[in-house]
Each structure stands twice: as C-alpha cells, then as structure tokens.
Design a protein around this motif. Structure first.
Motif, PDB file in Angstrom:
ATOM      1  N   SER A   9       0.822  -1.196   0.000  1.00  0.00           N
ATOM      2  CA  SER A   9       0.000   0.000   0.000  1.00  0.00           C
ATOM      3  C   SER A   9       0.861   1.252   0.000  1.00  0.00           C
ATOM      4  O   SER A   9       0.460   2.294  -0.536  1.00  0.00           O
ATOM      5  CB  SER A   9      -0.959  -0.008   1.181  1.00  0.00           C
ATOM      6  OG  SER A   9      -0.234   0.106   2.388  1.00  0.00           O
ATOM      7  N   GLY A  10       2.070   1.196   0.551  1.00  0.00           N
ATOM      8  CA  GLY A  10       2.992   2.323   0.532  1.00  0.00           C
ATOM      9  C   GLY A  10       3.459   2.631  -0.876  1.00  0.00           C
ATOM     10  O   GLY A  10       3.617   3.799  -1.260  1.00  0.00           O
ATOM     11  N   ILE A  11       3.689   1.564  -1.661  1.00  0.00           N
ATOM     12  CA  ILE A  11       4.127   1.748  -3.039  1.00  0.00           C
ATOM     13  C   ILE A  11       3.004   2.372  -3.861  1.00  0.00           C
ATOM     14  O   ILE A  11       3.232   3.276  -4.674  1.00  0.00           O
ATOM     15  CB  ILE A  11       4.575   0.406  -3.650  1.00  0.00           C
ATOM     16  CG1 ILE A  11       5.806  -0.092  -2.913  1.00  0.00           C
ATOM     17  CG2 ILE A  11       4.822   0.522  -5.140  1.00  0.00           C
ATOM     18  CD1 ILE A  11       6.257  -1.464  -3.322  1.00  0.00           C
ATOM     19  N   ILE A  12       1.784   1.902  -3.651  1.00  0.00           N
ATOM     20  CA  ILE A  12       0.639   2.437  -4.376  1.00  0.00           C
ATOM     21  C   ILE A  12       0.433   3.912  -4.000  1.00  0.00           C
ATOM     22  O   ILE A  12       0.192   4.763  -4.863  1.00  0.00           O
ATOM     23  CB  ILE A  12      -0.629   1.607  -4.095  1.00  0.00           C
ATOM     24  CG1 ILE A  12      -0.456   0.208  -4.705  1.00  0.00           C
ATOM     25  CG2 ILE A  12      -1.872   2.300  -4.654  1.00  0.00           C
ATOM     26  CD1 ILE A  12      -1.571  -0.737  -4.368  1.00  0.00           C
ATOM     27  N   ALA A  13       0.543   4.201  -2.710  1.00  0.00           N
ATOM     28  CA  ALA A  13       0.372   5.579  -2.260  1.00  0.00           C
ATOM     29  C   ALA A  13       1.454   6.475  -2.863  1.00  0.00           C
ATOM     30  O   ALA A  13       1.179   7.609  -3.278  1.00  0.00           O
ATOM     31  CB  ALA A  13       0.409   5.648  -0.735  1.00  0.00           C
ATOM     32  N   ALA A  14       2.690   5.978  -2.922  1.00  0.00           N
ATOM     33  CA  ALA A  14       3.779   6.759  -3.507  1.00  0.00           C
ATOM     34  C   ALA A  14       3.555   6.972  -4.997  1.00  0.00           C
ATOM     35  O   ALA A  14       3.810   8.064  -5.534  1.00  0.00           O
ATOM     36  CB  ALA A  14       5.118   6.061  -3.260  1.00  0.00           C
ATOM     37  N   ALA A  15       3.075   5.935  -5.689  1.00  0.00           N
ATOM     38  CA  ALA A  15       2.813   6.058  -7.124  1.00  0.00           C
ATOM     39  C   ALA A  15       1.694   7.065  -7.377  1.00  0.00           C
ATOM     40  O   ALA A  15       1.771   7.887  -8.307  1.00  0.00           O
ATOM     41  CB  ALA A  15       2.440   4.691  -7.711  1.00  0.00           C
ATOM     42  N   ILE A  16       0.658   7.029  -6.547  1.00  0.00           N
ATOM     43  CA  ILE A  16      -0.438   7.994  -6.692  1.00  0.00           C
ATOM     44  C   ILE A  16       0.068   9.414  -6.424  1.00  0.00           C
ATOM     45  O   ILE A  16      -0.286  10.366  -7.144  1.00  0.00           O
ATOM     46  CB  ILE A  16      -1.605   7.627  -5.756  1.00  0.00           C
ATOM     47  CG1 ILE A  16      -2.280   6.336  -6.255  1.00  0.00           C
ATOM     48  CG2 ILE A  16      -2.618   8.765  -5.674  1.00  0.00           C
ATOM     49  CD1 ILE A  16      -3.345   5.790  -5.345  1.00  0.00           C
ATOM     50  N   ALA A  17       0.929   9.540  -5.433  1.00  0.00           N
ATOM     51  CA  ALA A  17       1.481  10.860  -5.110  1.00  0.00           C
ATOM     52  C   ALA A  17       2.334  11.383  -6.268  1.00  0.00           C
ATOM     53  O   ALA A  17       2.258  12.564  -6.636  1.00  0.00           O
ATOM     54  CB  ALA A  17       2.301  10.785  -3.832  1.00  0.00           C
TER      55      ALA A  17
END
Length: 161
Positions: free
Chosen positions: A2-10
């Motif tokens: 979920s951290g990777i997804i959040a970073a990609a969205i950011a």
C-alpha cells in the motif's frame, strides 16, 4: 504494498499538477502576448490616424496658400514658396496615408484608410478652383471630410479595431 501504491499515486498527482500548471502558464502567457499585440496595434492605428489628420489640415492650408499665390507673379518668391510647401505636404500626406494603410488590418480600419485617401484627393483639388468662392467651397468639402474621418477613427478605435 500500500505504501508503493500511495507513492505512485502521489507521483502521478504531482506530475498531473505540474502538467496542469504548465498548461495554465502557457495559456496565460499567450493571452498576455495577444493583449499586448492588440494594444500595440491599437496605438499604431491611433498614431497613424492622428498623424494623417494633422497633415491633412496642414496640406489644406498649404493648398489655400498655393491657390492665393496664383495672384502673385509666376516666378515670385511667394509663388515658389507656396508651391514648394504644397508639394512637401502632399508627399507627407501620401506617406502618412501609406502608413495608415499598412497598419489598418481590420476591415473597418481599411475603410478608414480609404476615406483618408479621399480626403487627400479632395484637398489636392482645392488648387484647381476657378475662383475664390470655388476654392473656399472645395476647402470646406475637404475640411468636412477630415472632420468625418476623425469621428469615424474615434469610433473604430473605441471598438478596438
């Protein structure tokens, strides 16, 4: 994960924000450039109209003087000076007319330039008057045409052409 997804969205949000900001700046710069060009064009037309009207008035006066100097001996200094001044102003009026035609790009402004050409012709015809009354009548026609030109120029300039 979920951290990777959040970073990609950011990262995507940041990129999208940068693209939107860039597009906004481009459009804003294009609008500012277009506005500045319209203002320059407006000022050029104003200057050309004012220059033409002033020269047309001087030329009309010179035509009066030239017609009046016909009473002097043909080779006299008065007649030669009046003729030279008339020719000088004729050339200046023509140059001013050409400048007006060059800056008159909108249809209303082009019609204004054609009206200016008619004034130049009417003013030139003052010299060909048969007598003083005819000379004054021709001068009045040229003066009224010049007044109408100035009023029309004000309308065209106020409309933003």
């Amino acid at each position: 994960m979920s951290g990777i997804i959040a970073a990609a969205i950011a990262v995507l949000g940041t990129l999208l924000g940068a693209v939107v900001a860039h597009r906004y700046q481009e459009k804003s710069a294009a609008r500012a450039t277009a506005r500045a060009e319209r203002e320059r064009s407006h000022q050029r037309l104003l200057d050309a109209c004012a220059d033409f009207a002033a020269l047309a008035e001087e030329y009309r006066r010179a035509q009066y003087d030239r017609w009046t100097s016909r009473q002097a001996p043909p080779g006299s200094e008065t007649a030669l000076a009046a003729r030279a001044e008339s020719y000088r102003l004729y050339v200046e009026v023509r140059s001013s007319l050409f400048r007006l035609r060059l800056v008159a790009t909108a249809p209303q402004a082009r019609r204004l330039a054609e009206h200016a050409a008619e004034i130049q012709v009417k003013t030139r015809e003052i010299f060909f008057a048969s007598d003083r009354d005819d000379m004054l009548a021709r001068g009045e026609v040229a003066e009224q045409a010049c007044e109408a030109f100035v009023l029309r120029a004000r309308e065209v300039l106020a409309a933003g052409d």
